[in-house]
Design a protein around this motif. Structure first.
Motif, mmCIF file in Angstrom:
data_model
loop_
_atom_site.group_PDB
_atom_site.id
_atom_site.type_symbol
_atom_site.label_atom_id
_atom_site.label_comp_id
_atom_site.label_asym_id
_atom_site.label_seq_id
_atom_site.Cartn_x
_atom_site.Cartn_y
_atom_site.Cartn_z
ATOM 1 N N UNK A 257 0.876 -1.177 0.000
ATOM 2 C CA UNK A 257 0.000 0.000 0.000
ATOM 3 C C UNK A 257 0.909 1.221 0.000
ATOM 4 N N UNK A 258 0.940 1.940 -1.104
ATOM 5 C CA UNK A 258 1.932 2.997 -1.271
ATOM 6 C C UNK A 258 1.280 4.284 -1.753
ATOM 7 N N UNK A 259 1.631 5.359 -1.085
ATOM 8 C CA UNK A 259 1.173 6.674 -1.544
ATOM 9 C C UNK A 259 2.102 7.152 -2.648
ATOM 10 N N UNK A 260 1.560 7.583 -3.795
ATOM 11 C CA UNK A 260 2.415 8.011 -4.899
ATOM 12 C C UNK A 260 3.331 9.162 -4.495
ATOM 13 N N UNK A 261 4.533 9.148 -5.036
ATOM 14 C CA UNK A 261 5.513 10.196 -4.775
ATOM 15 C C UNK A 261 5.205 11.392 -5.667
ATOM 16 N N UNK A 262 4.739 12.478 -5.060
ATOM 17 C CA UNK A 262 4.371 13.655 -5.856
ATOM 18 C C UNK A 262 5.589 14.314 -6.494
ATOM 19 N N UNK A 263 6.768 14.122 -5.907
ATOM 20 C CA UNK A 263 7.970 14.740 -6.471
ATOM 21 C C UNK A 263 8.390 14.089 -7.789
ATOM 22 N N UNK A 264 7.909 12.881 -8.051
ATOM 23 C CA UNK A 264 8.254 12.193 -9.294
ATOM 24 C C UNK A 264 7.137 12.261 -10.330
ATOM 25 N N UNK A 265 6.146 13.139 -10.113
ATOM 26 C CA UNK A 265 5.028 13.256 -11.049
ATOM 27 C C UNK A 265 5.522 13.705 -12.420
ATOM 28 N N UNK A 266 4.950 13.123 -13.462
ATOM 29 C CA UNK A 266 5.358 13.429 -14.838
ATOM 30 C C UNK A 266 4.422 14.480 -15.425
ATOM 31 N N UNK A 267 4.841 15.047 -16.526
ATOM 32 C CA UNK A 267 4.007 16.011 -17.238
ATOM 33 C C UNK A 267 3.095 15.283 -18.220
ATOM 34 N N UNK A 268 1.982 15.909 -18.541
ATOM 35 C CA UNK A 268 1.062 15.343 -19.526
ATOM 36 C C UNK A 268 1.631 15.518 -20.937
ATOM 37 N N UNK A 269 1.279 14.615 -21.872
ATOM 38 C CA UNK A 269 0.268 13.549 -21.775
ATOM 39 C C UNK A 269 0.792 12.285 -21.092
ATOM 40 N N UNK A 270 -0.156 11.500 -20.568
ATOM 41 C CA UNK A 270 0.129 10.214 -19.937
ATOM 42 C C UNK A 270 -0.761 9.163 -20.593
ATOM 43 N N UNK A 271 -0.171 8.024 -20.920
ATOM 44 C CA UNK A 271 -0.923 6.935 -21.558
ATOM 45 C C UNK A 271 -0.956 5.721 -20.630
ATOM 46 N N UNK A 272 -2.146 5.136 -20.509
ATOM 47 C CA UNK A 272 -2.351 3.948 -19.677
ATOM 48 C C UNK A 272 -2.882 2.838 -20.564
ATOM 49 N N UNK A 273 -2.242 1.670 -20.525
ATOM 50 C CA UNK A 273 -2.722 0.509 -21.268
ATOM 51 C C UNK A 273 -3.163 -0.573 -20.313
ATOM 52 N N UNK A 274 -4.272 -1.243 -20.633
ATOM 53 C CA UNK A 274 -4.789 -2.275 -19.732
ATOM 54 C C UNK A 274 -5.567 -3.312 -20.519
ATOM 55 N N UNK A 275 -5.380 -4.583 -20.151
ATOM 56 C CA UNK A 275 -6.126 -5.671 -20.764
ATOM 57 C C UNK A 275 -7.462 -5.847 -20.051
ATOM 58 N N UNK A 276 -8.448 -6.308 -20.795
ATOM 59 C CA UNK A 276 -9.766 -6.553 -20.199
ATOM 60 C C UNK A 276 -9.671 -7.571 -19.070
ATOM 61 N N UNK A 277 -8.781 -8.554 -19.219
ATOM 62 C CA UNK A 277 -8.632 -9.582 -18.191
ATOM 63 C C UNK A 277 -8.127 -8.997 -16.878
ATOM 64 N N UNK A 278 -7.368 -7.914 -16.947
ATOM 65 C CA UNK A 278 -6.863 -7.270 -15.730
ATOM 66 C C UNK A 278 -7.938 -6.444 -15.038
ATOM 67 N N UNK A 279 -8.877 -5.948 -15.813
ATOM 68 C CA UNK A 279 -9.992 -5.207 -15.241
ATOM 69 C C UNK A 279 -9.700 -3.752 -14.961
ATOM 70 N N UNK A 280 -8.615 -3.483 -14.232
ATOM 71 C CA UNK A 280 -8.299 -2.123 -13.793
ATOM 72 C C UNK A 280 -6.817 -1.856 -13.987
ATOM 73 N N UNK A 281 -6.486 -0.623 -14.356
ATOM 74 C CA UNK A 281 -5.090 -0.198 -14.456
ATOM 75 C C UNK A 281 -4.951 1.179 -13.834
ATOM 76 N N UNK A 282 -3.782 1.447 -13.265
ATOM 77 C CA UNK A 282 -3.515 2.715 -12.579
ATOM 78 C C UNK A 282 -2.388 3.435 -13.299
ATOM 79 N N UNK A 283 -2.571 4.735 -13.494
ATOM 80 C CA UNK A 283 -1.541 5.531 -14.157
ATOM 81 C C UNK A 283 -0.446 5.902 -13.166
ATOM 82 N N UNK A 284 0.637 6.452 -13.684
ATOM 83 C CA UNK A 284 1.637 7.071 -12.820
ATOM 84 C C UNK A 284 1.138 8.456 -12.436
ATOM 85 N N UNK A 285 1.599 9.023 -11.326
ATOM 86 C CA UNK A 285 1.137 10.371 -10.943
ATOM 87 C C UNK A 285 1.570 11.398 -11.988
ATOM 88 N N UNK A 286 0.701 12.371 -12.259
ATOM 89 C CA UNK A 286 1.008 13.383 -13.282
ATOM 90 C C UNK A 286 0.596 14.769 -12.785
#
Length: 257
Positions: A151-180
């Motif tokens: 259980x990890x709180x995202x590091x705000x200091x490592x947040x990236x600039x937009x755009x951000x792309x998230x890829x996920x398979x239907x079998x996985x159900x859910x995907x989480x992006x990196x902080x932006x």
């Protein structure tokens, strides 16, 4: 002429002997077993061998800053770790065929079924101080193998600039992006599927520090591409969670401004 007394006595003795023979108990004949006879053994009911009880493995817990790591085996419980307000990425994996666990506070608030039947994956747990509150939390796990949860709180200091792309398979159900990092104003969310989706998908965006979210229009079924717009309320660091619609097979979501 009367018979002699001795003859009379003999006649009486013979008569009584004959009568007593008629009423005596029958003679019981007991069969004997010959030397070559085989005696069949008496059948003994089979007794089922009890299955061994799986060994209980006491979960171990490590807390470093805003990261809580818990590992165990079979069924287990770990408690007393504190979660602050904001968004957390929960990542899990298990060696068995099933893994279910919950994350709840003392009042039972939280997430009742984090893994949703999957033995590995990741998703967000958002403590917004509105429906889910900061405080001490408990993890309850059920499994038929070893498992680990981070259980990890995202590091705000490592947040990236937009755009951000998230890829996920239907079998996985859910995907989480990196902080932006996002500026106040319009946010564009474009998506495409490898197959035409027949269900509805979602992109939820949360402020990493406060857990507050803002509305994004759902990804509609019946197409392979689409666009959704949202309004960022204030400049900050955000994180997104993508729920892949049924039938999409694979989804790719791009967030931009």
């Amino acid at each position: 002429m009367k018979p002699a007394p001795l003859v009379t006595v003999l006649i009486l003795v013979l008569t009584m002997t004959a009568v007593s023979g008629c009423f005596s108990a029958p003679h019981k004949i007991t069969p004997t077993v010959g030397p070559d006879a085989t005696i069949e053994p008496t059948a003994v009911p089979a007794t089922a061998t009890p299955k061994p009880t799986p060994a209980f493995i006491q979960p171990t817990m490590t807390v470093v800053d805003d990261t809580t790591s818990i590992s165990g085996g079979m069924d287990g419980m770990a408690n007393g770790f504190r979660l602050k307000q904001g968004a957390y990425v929960v990542t899990w994996s298990g060696s068995g065929t099933r893994l279910g666990f919950s994350l709840t506070d003392a009042s039972g608030n939280g997430m009742a079924n984090v893994s949703d039947g999957r033995t590995s994956g990741s998703r967000l747990m958002v403590i917004d101080d509105n429906s889910i509150y900061p405080g001490n939390y408990t993890l309850m796990a059920t499994s038929d193998g070893e498992w680990s949860v981070i259980i990890k709180r995202p590091d705000t200091s490592s947040a990236v600039s937009l755009p951000v792309t998230v890829g996920a398979a239907e079998a996985d159900g859910i995907a989480v992006s990196e902080p932006f990092k996002a500026q106040k104003g319009d946010l564009k969310i474009s998506y495409s599927f490898s197959r035409t989706a027949y269900g509805t998908g979602y992109v939820n965006v949360y402020d990493v520090l406060t857990g507050e979210s803002f509305y994004t229009r759902p990804m509609t079924g019946g197409s392979q591409t689409g666009m959704s717009n949202a309004e960022v309320p204030v400049q900050g660091v955000y994180i997104a969670q993508v729920t892949v619609p049924a039938g999409a097979s694979y989804a790719e979501v791009t967030i931009s401004q």
